[in-house]
Design a protein around this motif. Sequence first.
Motif, PDB file in Angstrom:
ATOM      1  N   GLU A  86      20.733 -27.797  12.808  1.00 55.71           N
ATOM      2  CA  GLU A  86      21.733 -26.799  13.183  1.00 55.71           C
ATOM      3  C   GLU A  86      22.302 -27.124  14.569  1.00 55.71           C
ATOM      4  N   LYS A  87      23.580 -26.807  14.768  1.00 57.36           N
ATOM      5  CA  LYS A  87      24.302 -27.207  15.988  1.00 57.36           C
ATOM      6  C   LYS A  87      23.752 -26.531  17.236  1.00 57.36           C
ATOM      7  N   ARG A  88      23.317 -25.312  17.097  1.00 57.99           N
ATOM      8  CA  ARG A  88      22.704 -24.627  18.236  1.00 57.99           C
ATOM      9  C   ARG A  88      21.532 -23.791  17.716  1.00 57.99           C
ATOM     10  N   ARG A  89      20.565 -23.581  18.556  1.00 55.55           N
ATOM     11  CA  ARG A  89      19.347 -22.878  18.140  1.00 55.55           C
ATOM     12  C   ARG A  89      19.691 -21.466  17.677  1.00 55.55           C
ATOM     13  N   GLY A  90      19.201 -21.116  16.512  1.00 54.54           N
ATOM     14  CA  GLY A  90      19.437 -19.780  15.971  1.00 54.54           C
ATOM     15  C   GLY A  90      20.751 -19.641  15.244  1.00 54.54           C
ATOM     16  N   ALA A  91      21.482 -20.727  15.059  1.00 52.34           N
ATOM     17  CA  ALA A  91      22.801 -20.643  14.416  1.00 52.34           C
ATOM     18  C   ALA A  91      22.693 -20.312  12.938  1.00 52.34           C
ATOM     19  N   ILE A  92      21.613 -20.752  12.282  1.00 54.14           N
ATOM     20  CA  ILE A  92      21.456 -20.546  10.843  1.00 54.14           C
ATOM     21  C   ILE A  92      20.256 -19.647  10.596  1.00 54.14           C
ATOM     22  N   ARG A  93      20.494 -18.548   9.928  1.00 56.61           N
ATOM     23  CA  ARG A  93      19.428 -17.613   9.565  1.00 56.61           C
ATOM     24  C   ARG A  93      18.886 -18.015   8.192  1.00 56.61           C
ATOM     25  N   VAL A  94      17.599 -18.357   8.141  1.00 54.27           N
ATOM     26  CA  VAL A  94      16.996 -18.888   6.914  1.00 54.27           C
ATOM     27  C   VAL A  94      15.857 -17.976   6.462  1.00 54.27           C
ATOM     28  N   LEU A  95      15.853 -17.651   5.172  1.00 55.81           N
ATOM     29  CA  LEU A  95      14.780 -16.866   4.561  1.00 55.81           C
ATOM     30  C   LEU A  95      14.145 -17.692   3.450  1.00 55.81           C
ATOM     31  N   VAL A  96      12.812 -17.794   3.457  1.00 51.94           N
ATOM     32  CA  VAL A  96      12.061 -18.446   2.394  1.00 51.94           C
ATOM     33  C   VAL A  96      11.355 -17.377   1.576  1.00 51.94           C
ATOM     34  N   VAL A  97      11.605 -17.356   0.275  1.00 49.31           N
ATOM     35  CA  VAL A  97      10.967 -16.399  -0.628  1.00 49.31           C
ATOM     36  C   VAL A  97       9.939 -17.146  -1.470  1.00 49.31           C
ATOM     37  N   GLU A  98       8.693 -16.730  -1.374  1.00 48.31           N
ATOM     38  CA  GLU A  98       7.603 -17.351  -2.140  1.00 48.31           C
ATOM     39  C   GLU A  98       6.791 -16.246  -2.784  1.00 48.31           C
ATOM     40  N   ARG A  99       6.581 -16.334  -4.085  1.00 45.39           N
ATOM     41  CA  ARG A  99       5.897 -15.240  -4.765  1.00 45.39           C
ATOM     42  C   ARG A  99       4.380 -15.285  -4.602  1.00 45.39           C
ATOM     43  N   ASP A 100       3.822 -16.446  -4.266  1.00 46.56           N
ATOM     44  CA  ASP A 100       2.377 -16.562  -4.081  1.00 46.56           C
ATOM     45  C   ASP A 100       2.101 -17.287  -2.775  1.00 46.56           C
ATOM     46  N   GLN A 101       1.925 -16.529  -1.705  1.00 46.88           N
ATOM     47  CA  GLN A 101       1.721 -17.166  -0.412  1.00 46.88           C
ATOM     48  C   GLN A 101       0.278 -17.619  -0.199  1.00 46.88           C
ATOM     49  N   THR A 102      -0.572 -17.432  -1.210  1.00 50.22           N
ATOM     50  CA  THR A 102      -1.882 -18.082  -1.172  1.00 50.22           C
ATOM     51  C   THR A 102      -1.762 -19.510  -1.706  1.00 50.22           C
ATOM     52  N   TYR A 103      -0.681 -19.800  -2.387  1.00 48.16           N
ATOM     53  CA  TYR A 103      -0.408 -21.118  -2.976  1.00 48.16           C
ATOM     54  C   TYR A 103      -1.503 -21.545  -3.951  1.00 48.16           C
ATOM     55  N   SER A 104      -2.154 -20.584  -4.588  1.00 47.02           N
ATOM     56  CA  SER A 104      -3.258 -20.909  -5.486  1.00 47.02           C
ATOM     57  C   SER A 104      -2.801 -21.650  -6.732  1.00 47.02           C
ATOM     58  N   LYS A 105      -1.544 -21.453  -7.139  1.00 48.53           N
ATOM     59  CA  LYS A 105      -1.018 -22.137  -8.320  1.00 48.53           C
ATOM     60  C   LYS A 105       0.115 -23.086  -7.978  1.00 48.53           C
ATOM     61  N   ALA A 106       0.351 -23.283  -6.688  1.00 51.15           N
ATOM     62  CA  ALA A 106       1.467 -24.132  -6.269  1.00 51.15           C
ATOM     63  C   ALA A 106       1.163 -25.601  -6.536  1.00 51.15           C
ATOM     64  N   SER A 107       2.180 -26.340  -6.922  1.00 50.65           N
ATOM     65  CA  SER A 107       2.009 -27.761  -7.223  1.00 50.65           C
ATOM     66  C   SER A 107       1.532 -28.534  -6.001  1.00 50.65           C
ATOM     67  N   THR A 108       1.984 -28.131  -4.808  1.00 52.95           N
ATOM     68  CA  THR A 108       1.641 -28.854  -3.587  1.00 52.95           C
ATOM     69  C   THR A 108       0.133 -28.957  -3.391  1.00 52.95           C
ATOM     70  N   GLY A 109      -0.540 -27.813  -3.393  1.00 53.66           N
ATOM     71  CA  GLY A 109      -1.962 -27.798  -3.100  1.00 53.66           C
ATOM     72  C   GLY A 109      -2.831 -28.398  -4.187  1.00 53.66           C
ATOM     73  N   LEU A 110      -2.298 -28.516  -5.416  1.00 53.88           N
ATOM     74  CA  LEU A 110      -3.076 -29.034  -6.532  1.00 53.88           C
ATOM     75  C   LEU A 110      -2.798 -30.512  -6.793  1.00 53.88           C
ATOM     76  N   SER A 111      -1.996 -31.120  -5.935  1.00 52.05           N
ATOM     77  CA  SER A 111      -1.651 -32.527  -6.086  1.00 52.05           C
ATOM     78  C   SER A 111      -2.788 -33.418  -5.598  1.00 52.05           C
ATOM     79  N   VAL A 112      -2.800 -34.692  -6.072  1.00 47.13           N
ATOM     80  CA  VAL A 112      -3.787 -35.650  -5.569  1.00 47.13           C
ATOM     81  C   VAL A 112      -3.296 -36.314  -4.282  1.00 47.13           C
ATOM     82  N   GLY A 113      -2.072 -36.003  -3.848  1.00 43.46           N
ATOM     83  CA  GLY A 113      -1.625 -36.384  -2.503  1.00 43.46           C
ATOM     84  C   GLY A 113      -1.201 -37.825  -2.317  1.00 43.46           C
TER      85      GLY A 113
END
Length: 491
Positions: A86-113
């Motif tokens: 972003e061109k200046r700090r705070g210029a873009i307001r970003v919201l992340v919506v995640e239904r499971d913030q424990t990530y218990s079923k998320a692909s990321t945490g269950l990957s072999v990496g």
Amino acid sequence: MLRRVLRPTLGRSLLIRGLSSRSGNSILDWDGNVSEIKKKIRSLIPGEPSNFLYDTKHLPPEHSDVVIVGGGVIGLSVAFWLKTLEKRRGAIRVLVVERDQTYSKASTGLSVGGIRQQFSLPQNVQLSLFAIDFLRNINEHLAVADAPPVDLQFNPSGYLLLASEEGAAVLESNVRMQSHVSLRQEGAKICLMSPAQLQKKFPWINVEGVALASYGMENEGWFDPWSLLQGLRRKVQSMGVFFCQGEVTRFVTSSSRMRTSVGEEVNLKRIHEVHVKMDNSLEYQPVKCAIVINAAGAWSGQVAELAGVGKGPPGTLQGTKLPVEPRKRFVYLWHCPQGPGLETPLITDTNGVYFRREGLGKNYVGGRSPTEEEEPDPANLEVDHDFFQNKVWPHLAQRVPAFESLKVRSAWAGYYDYNTFDQNGVVGPHPLVVNMYFATGFSGHGLQHAVGVGRAVAEILLNGHFQTIDLTPFLFSRFYLEEKVLEQNII
């Protein structure tokens, strides 16, 4: 006729956004703030609690420039690069919506990496080169004041891909391409090995049925996915990104008819509001927005449908679906006292069975992707132990005789965001839902390419085109054009 318009303008999302149009049926043709009106009405109702007594910390903001659906490593990477560029700090307001913030079923945490450069497409090789440079300097990117450094626990043991006589020519061609692909003057360091060379370097391998092997000498191995996820999350929070635990259940859109340069009319949509259903509640919060990023992984196809993607006559652009669905994959962990030692790379056999070392105690993880006929039901994450006994173990024991005496200690299942069209990522804008962007469909290599994909999405969103890596072949329009971008090295 529309196909001729699409093909030369893939990177510009049809190039029809600026063409002359006649107004459509907008369902948001007034400027009032619905949420504010509701608040004012409530304040006039006797007995309603005062605003200062209502805890709203769990609610998303009422407006955000960008809403990212999916808070896994790809969604977080998009958020990181949007705030970084972003061109200046705070210029873009970003919201992340995640239904499971424990990530218990998320692909990321269950990957072999795993992370490798051994792909069959130049774009995927470049994404890997970008990723390894980022991961090598992880704390230059993700450092947060007064927080401990990110420890990825990277193990640079490489990948070893085995090919039969039938697959040897393709493997050799891939390695030739990989060595010539560069990013910032750095190419992939891959060598070819004959069966005799393979046996000499890894004497515990049975080379029967192997005609050729390719071995990653640098910048390949595996790392801790959870550390990357948490490092990105901590960093973007420090950059001012908002988080919300909830599920996107609806998009409020307006539509208009646009005439293309060849005289055809198409229906364009624009998302104005995202409805987020709060966790463990029937209530939802509307969030007004300018841009939606679909990074919902295995469920991104369902999210796309909410915006009307694919809901049109078959054979038309409007009727072209996002072909991404959840596919369940099993990972098994076993112990073998006589198994290979510390020099063991991540090995992929000629039949798709793979394994790598896990830690220092003669433990290993691995598995195999099922055939289309063997695909398990993705409704849950239950593990099929018979699949290991019948489809994995016999091949492991044949390739590494020591594994004849292995003992399985645990197992788990995770989801691939599987692109049924060509098993490759979908990156960039939708041509008709003009403010929905995709970052999904990587079919098993999303973790290792997340940081490059996040940058690519941020670049095309902020600058109108890809800059660091040209991912034009990964645009959504290829599904309508029926132009597959096949990746042969899917593990």
